[in-house]
Design an enzyme around this catalytic site. Structure first.
Site, short mmCIF file in Angstrom:
data_model
loop_
_atom_site.label_atom_id
_atom_site.label_comp_id
_atom_site.label_asym_id
_atom_site.label_seq_id
_atom_site.Cartn_x
_atom_site.Cartn_y
_atom_site.Cartn_z
N ASP A 223 -2.75 22.06 19.34
CA ASP A 223 -2.10 21.59 18.12
C ASP A 223 -0.62 21.94 18.16
OD1 ASP A 223 -1.35 20.84 15.59
OD2 ASP A 223 -2.74 22.18 14.54
N SER B 187 -5.81 22.35 7.99
CA SER B 187 -4.43 21.89 7.85
C SER B 187 -3.77 22.53 6.61
CB SER B 187 -4.41 20.36 7.80
OG SER B 187 -3.12 19.88 7.88
N HIS C 3 -5.30 19.56 16.21
CA HIS C 3 -5.11 19.91 14.80
C HIS C 3 -6.40 19.80 13.99
CE1 HIS C 3 -2.84 20.71 11.25
NE2 HIS C 3 -3.12 19.55 10.70
#
Ligand SMILES: *[C@@H]1O[C@H](CO)[C@@H](O)[C@H](O)[C@H]1NC(C)=O
Ligand SMILES: *[C@@H]1O[C@H](CO)[C@@H](O)[C@H](O)[C@H]1NC(C)=O
Ligand SMILES: *[C@@H]1O[C@H](CO)[C@@H](O)[C@H](O)[C@H]1NC(C)=O
Ligand SMILES: *[C@@H]1O[C@H](CO)[C@@H](O)[C@H](O)[C@H]1NC(C)=O
Length: 451
Positions: A375, A193, A428
């Site tokens: 994602d 991330s 994600h």
């Protein structure tokens, strides 16, 4: 939720935060001088009860002027051959999300169970797909004020991304000085991330230290990044909308109007797509599929409702006195643990890490850039675009990578030792959604095998 902060940057009005945290400040009055970490042999609530079946050590290492910055870490020894297995320094995103989350919801040895009620201490089970089965991991709480990391002197401490990267480099030199038996192990840095920004900067800072002959010399081999932010472009959600259209989440009309929209309205649309009912997890569509995908292991631990509740469960467990004591958290130092301390007073000066990747490649460091394909925040599309934009020649072009003849994803390898791996049906935080596939991907890459 790691993205609340990122999205805030893009909007003048503040978005509702997914994670409400009550921050209780109780700063440390005394200045401790304990150098090394402490073993954790037992943790409350871990099933089956008894001594932990893996080796865990926690501790603080002071960095910066008068060691004012106290960085907390969890060291999990490889379950294979720790004396020769690689060591990965893992930094969670946010910025401000605790790496304990990676350790208990993602790729570490533990997973929270679905609580039976709201009042008893949550329990945890072992993760059969822990990456610590093949490598040792240091889960670091970075930047300072994340998790249990704290500043000794000032409440109003502000830190920026560049300083943070040099603090991480100092941390790892000091850690290896204390743990000299690991100085020759291969060393990697990883994160996901927002850590798409942090990790290359930390690797660069470590590499600078190596060039300056700082001791101990670190046997730096490379880094890995999952669904990492690389270029922070304001108000450009085209890849998100294109991905959503690709997964049939939008009609063609909705897609066209989404792409045409600019400004705050786009954020509303993005919010609608990525939260609650509309949140799309391609492989997580019910227990039957979960059981198939996880091959019967710990199905309860992957309940999708649990993933939404995970922040609450984790902070309930972490802030319990018995847990704090078992983890050797210093009493009266730092703040109440929060999964993500957002907003964090954190100055971001770097908004594009491609120059870091280019520099690190020149030095021959290898990298794995992986991406869960569903994602909608950091899309595979954008990751494929920036890896290509480095203009390295392709050593092995786009091909499926397989697990037992099943297509787990697609991969491509560049001449700069960079491997791109897409994971189908993932998201994600890929190892949370597709733990078995991600474990195999990591194991192959870290062992220098073909994906
Ligand atoms: C736990 O609390 C939540 C909200 O606070 C509530 O919705 C839920 O029903 C409660 N669960 C139990 C088992 O009491
Ligand atoms: C890349 O390396 C060059 C030469 O060592 C250095 O001047 C530059 O600052 C580095 N770039 C980054 C982003 O670290
Ligand atoms: C990077 O690739 C080159 C050429 O393929 C190879 O010689 C080198 O050993 C690789 N570096 C690492 C760290 O694997
Ligand atoms: C890669 O090539 C394109 C097209 O030739 C060029 O515009 C771009 O600046 C190059 N990027 C880098 C990092 O060299």
């Amino acid at each position: 939720m790691l993205f609340a902060n990122l999205l805030r940057r893009r909007s003048s009005s503040s978005l509702p935060l997914l994670l409400g945290t009550v921050v209780v400040l109780w700063f440390c009055s005394s200045h401790h001088v304990t150098a090394t970490g402490s073993k954790v042999e037992y943790l409350p609530g871990v099933q089956p009860e008894g001594p932990l079946p893996f080796e865990l050590e926690t501790g603080y290492i002071g960095v910066g002027e008068s060691e004012d910055i106290q960085l907390f870490y969890y060291f999990v020894k490889s379950e294979s051959n720790p004396s020769i297995d690689p060591i990965v320094l893992w930094i969670s995103g946010g910025p401000g999300c605790s790496s304990f989350v990676a350790m208990t919801e993602e790729l570490g040895p533990l997973l929270f169970d679905l609580p039976k009620n709201n009042w008893s201490l949550p329990t945890l089970s072992l993760n059969p797909f822990s990456w610590t089965k093949v490598a040792s991991f240091i889960f670091l709480e970075l930047p300072v004020r994340t998790g249990f990391s704290y500043v000794k002197s000032s409440k109003q401490y502000r830190v920026n991304d560049v300083e943070t990267s040099y603090q991480a480099a100092e941390f790892i030199r000091k850690w290896l000085e204390d743990h000299f038996q690991y100085q020759s192990n291969s060393f990697y840095v990883g994160g996901d991330s927002y850590s798409g920004i942090t990790v290359p900067m930390v690797v660069q800072a470590i590499s600078d230290g190596i060039d300056a002959r700082f001791k101990p010399l670190i046997n730096l081999k490379g880094y890995l990044i999952g669904n990492g932010v690389t270029i922070q472009a304001d108000n450009n959600f085209d890849d998100t909308f294109q991905t959503a259209r690709g997964f049939s989440l939008l009609s063609i009309e909705q897609y066209k109007s989404a792409v045409a929209c600019k400004g705050k309205d786009c954020l509303d649309e993005l919010g609608r797509l990525t939260t609650g009912e509309h949140y799309y997890w391609p492989n997580v569509v019910g227990e039957e599929n979960d059981a198939k995908r996880f091959r019967g292991y710990n199905v309860h631990a992957f309940d999708r409702h649990l993933i939404f509740k995970a922040a609450l469960i984790a902070s309930q467990w972490m802030n319990h006195d018995n847990v704090l004591e078992a983890l050797h958290v210093r009493k009266g130092c730092g703040e109440k643990w929060a999964k993500c301390r957002i907003p964090l007073h954190y100055e971001r000066t770097v908004h594009d890490t491609r120059p870091y990747h280019a520099n690190l490649s020149t030095k021959g460091y290898r990298s794995l850039i992986y991406s869960g394909n569903a994602d909608l925040y950091v899309t595979s599309l954008s990751t494929e675009r920036w890896t290509k934009s480095l203009n390295y020649s392709i050593i092995e072009d786009w091909r499926p990578w397989l697990i037992n003849n099943r297509i787990a994803g697609y991969t491509r390898t560049f001449s700069n030792n960079m491997t791109y791996a897409k994971i189908l049906g993932s998201d994600h935080i890929a190892p949370t959604i597709t733990p078995a596939d991600c474990f195999i991907m990591f194991k192959r890459w870290i062992s220098h095998e073909q994906l």
